[in-house]
Design a protein around this motif. Structure first.
Motif, PDB file in Angstrom:
ATOM      1  N   ALA A  40       1.084  -1.100   0.081  1.00  0.00           N
ATOM      2  CA  ALA A  40      -0.203  -0.138  -0.117  1.00  0.00           C
ATOM      3  C   ALA A  40       0.756   1.064  -0.139  1.00  0.00           C
ATOM      4  CB  ALA A  40      -0.815   0.227   0.862  1.00  0.00           C
ATOM      5  N   ALA A  41       1.836   1.575   0.596  1.00  0.00           N
ATOM      6  CA  ALA A  41       2.771   2.408   0.601  1.00  0.00           C
ATOM      7  C   ALA A  41       3.061   2.768  -0.615  1.00  0.00           C
ATOM      8  CB  ALA A  41       4.346   2.140   1.851  1.00  0.00           C
ATOM      9  N   GLY A  42       3.590   1.729  -1.394  1.00  0.00           N
ATOM     10  CA  GLY A  42       3.917   1.974  -2.991  1.00  0.00           C
ATOM     11  C   GLY A  42       3.164   2.218  -3.584  1.00  0.00           C
ATOM     12  N   GLY A  43       1.678   2.247  -3.553  1.00  0.00           N
ATOM     13  CA  GLY A  43       0.921   2.802  -4.075  1.00  0.00           C
ATOM     14  C   GLY A  43       0.597   2.441  -5.353  1.00  0.00           C
ATOM     15  N   GLU A  44       0.290   0.968  -6.016  1.00  0.00           N
ATOM     16  CA  GLU A  44       0.190   0.077  -6.661  1.00  0.00           C
ATOM     17  C   GLU A  44      -1.175  -0.505  -6.991  1.00  0.00           C
ATOM     18  OE1 GLU A  44       1.208   1.301  -9.661  1.00  0.00           O
ATOM     19  OE2 GLU A  44       3.932   2.322  -8.771  1.00  0.00           O
ATOM     20  N   ALA A  45      -2.309  -0.516  -6.950  1.00  0.00           N
ATOM     21  CA  ALA A  45      -3.230  -0.598  -7.296  1.00  0.00           C
ATOM     22  C   ALA A  45      -2.984  -2.211  -7.511  1.00  0.00           C
ATOM     23  CB  ALA A  45      -4.562  -0.337  -7.056  1.00  0.00           C
ATOM     24  N   ASP A  46      -2.070  -2.329  -8.780  1.00  0.00           N
ATOM     25  CA  ASP A  46      -2.265  -3.734  -9.772  1.00  0.00           C
ATOM     26  C   ASP A  46      -1.484  -4.961  -8.323  1.00  0.00           C
ATOM     27  OD1 ASP A  46      -3.654  -2.695 -11.550  1.00  0.00           O
ATOM     28  OD2 ASP A  46      -2.052  -2.563 -12.416  1.00  0.00           O
ATOM     29  N   ASP A  47      -0.101  -4.135  -7.996  1.00  0.00           N
ATOM     30  CA  ASP A  47       0.100  -5.074  -7.138  1.00  0.00           C
ATOM     31  C   ASP A  47      -0.430  -5.412  -5.779  1.00  0.00           C
ATOM     32  OD1 ASP A  47       2.368  -3.865  -8.332  1.00  0.00           O
ATOM     33  OD2 ASP A  47       3.887  -3.491  -7.324  1.00  0.00           O
ATOM     34  N   VAL A  48      -1.628  -4.855  -5.479  1.00  0.00           N
ATOM     35  CA  VAL A  48      -2.106  -5.110  -3.977  1.00  0.00           C
ATOM     36  C   VAL A  48      -3.231  -6.303  -4.532  1.00  0.00           C
ATOM     37  CG1 VAL A  48      -4.145  -4.452  -1.958  1.00  0.00           C
ATOM     38  CG2 VAL A  48      -2.179  -2.712  -2.534  1.00  0.00           C
ATOM     39  N   ARG A  49      -3.630  -5.904  -6.178  1.00  0.00           N
ATOM     40  CA  ARG A  49      -5.079  -6.514  -6.380  1.00  0.00           C
ATOM     41  C   ARG A  49      -3.732  -8.300  -6.962  1.00  0.00           C
ATOM     42  NH1 ARG A  49      -6.084  -3.043 -10.779  1.00  0.00           N
ATOM     43  NH2 ARG A  49      -7.130  -1.995  -8.817  1.00  0.00           N
ATOM     44  N   ALA A  50      -2.853  -7.837  -7.012  1.00  0.00           N
ATOM     45  CA  ALA A  50      -1.718  -9.236  -7.171  1.00  0.00           C
ATOM     46  C   ALA A  50      -2.391 -10.294  -6.074  1.00  0.00           C
ATOM     47  CB  ALA A  50      -0.969  -9.398  -8.076  1.00  0.00           C
ATOM     48  N   LEU A  51      -1.456  -9.247  -5.382  1.00  0.00           N
ATOM     49  CA  LEU A  51      -1.131 -10.443  -3.938  1.00  0.00           C
ATOM     50  C   LEU A  51      -2.465 -10.643  -3.252  1.00  0.00           C
ATOM     51  CD1 LEU A  51       1.762 -11.195  -2.729  1.00  0.00           C
ATOM     52  CD2 LEU A  51       1.123  -9.279  -1.003  1.00  0.00           C
TER      53      LEU A  51
END
Ligand code: FPP
Ligand code: MG
Length: 325
Positions: free
Chosen positions: A133-144
């Motif tokens: 979340a601190a990186g702010g990349e929604a695609d990353d959060v979605r993948a994990l």
């Protein structure tokens, strides 16, 4: 090749930059375990420090290829987050299995009980998402998030299938993909997202080698030897977990097909079942299946990948099925 050796070989092949990124991952993992009270810090810290093969963060970095400098922060966050989810899932798995040891150390469950272990897993799980979340990349959060949900689904399937010696092969394979393949998939997807590579193709590679990893894990549980795997032979059988070696062997040995796993009382009885499974040739066939999955995954890697990146991904893929722990 054992997996510790895989990491060394990959770092040698990929160059010193990979080694220093992995060191930064380690430092960040250790830092993230602290700050939530002494008890949680202790258990989360011990869990991280107990090590492990660090295959998933390695895959994140390798799937990124040769990323631009500005992608380094995103990449590190992803590598750390994937390892935290892996650690969280093992701490929870050990609660469910009432496991005494993991990675040669007492589990948090064994050392501190169910409540502390559940909270430790929860902390590691939530730190993973805070990191992304601190990186702010929604695609990353979605993948994990997708991978974490798959892990939970796979674990539940395993519980539902417990003690069922007739579990269908397709259901076993689906369980392995959910329980293990999904996080390898997420690792490769996250790396590709940070590095700008072909995310779907790399994710499919990750899923396949995650499946192969689990197939080989299940072979090692039956084959041992305990001195190399670090756990007693037949632990899965004692837990009621029916895996590929028994699924293959039950077709060749009617007595195995009729086994009541709940009746297994001692290590000696369990070892006898392991020997019986081995006598059917099922271990070699199960390992051959894992090797085929890896070979197919390697040949499906896109031809557009830089040769150096392909070579390191292939080294990891081979390491997944050539190991004893
Ligand atoms: C270890 O495999 C366990 C897993 C791969 C998945 C465990 C998943 C959960 C407990 C669900 C909770 C998920 C999250 C994200 C916290 P194994 O049991 O085959 O191997 P082992 O012999 O090492 O225990
Ligand atoms: Mg387990």
């Amino acid at each position: 090749m054992a997996t510790a050796a895989t990491l060394d070989a990959v770092v040698r092949a990929a160059g010193p930059q990979l080694g220093s990124l992995m060191e930064r991952v380690e430092a960040r993992l250790a830092a993230l375990a602290t700050g939530y009270g002494p008890l949680l810090s202790h258990h989360a810290g011990e869990t991280i420090a107990a090590g492990g093969k660090r295959l998933r963060p390695l895959l994140v970095l390798l799937a990124a290829g040769d990323p631009p400098e500005e992608a380094a922060d995103r990449l590190l966050r992803s590598a750390v987050a994937v390892e935290l989810i892996h650690s969280a899932s093992l701490v929870h798995d050990d609660v469910l299995d009432r496991a005494p040891t993991r990675r040669g150390q007492p589990t948090v469950f064994a050392a501190a009980g169910r409540t502390a272990a559940t909270a430790t897993g929860d902390l590691l799980f939530s730190r993973a998402f805070a990191e992304l979340a601190a990186g702010g990349e929604a695609d990353d959060v979605r993948a994990l998030s997708a991978a974490s949900s798959a892990l939970a689904q796979g674990e539940l399937m395993q519980r539902e299938d417990a003690w069922d010696v007739a579990v269908p092969l397709a259901r076993y394979l689906q369980r392995c993909e959910l329980k293990t393949g999904a996080l390898f998939e997420a690792a490769c997807r996250l790396g590709a997202l940070a590095g700008g590579g072909p995310a779907d193709a790399l994710a499919a590679f990750g899923r396949a080698i995650g499946l192969a990893f689990q197939l080989l894990d299940d072979v090692l549980d039956v084959s041992g030897p305990a001195s190399r795997t670090g756990k007693a032979r037949g632990t899965d059988l004692l837990d009621g977990t029916v895996t590929l070696p028994l699924i293959v062997a039950r077709e060749r040995d009617p007595q195995l097909a009729a086994t009541d796993l709940r009746a297994l009382r001692s290590g000696a009885e369990t070892e006898a079942i392991c020997d019986r499974i081995a006598a059917t040739g099922a271990l070699a066939d199960a390992k051959a299946r894992a090797l085929t999955v890896v070979a197919d995954a390697k040949s499906a890697l896109p031809s557009s990948l830089p040769p150096a990146q392909r070579a390191t991904l292939e080294l990891v893929a081979d390491g997944v099925v050539e190991r004893y722990a």
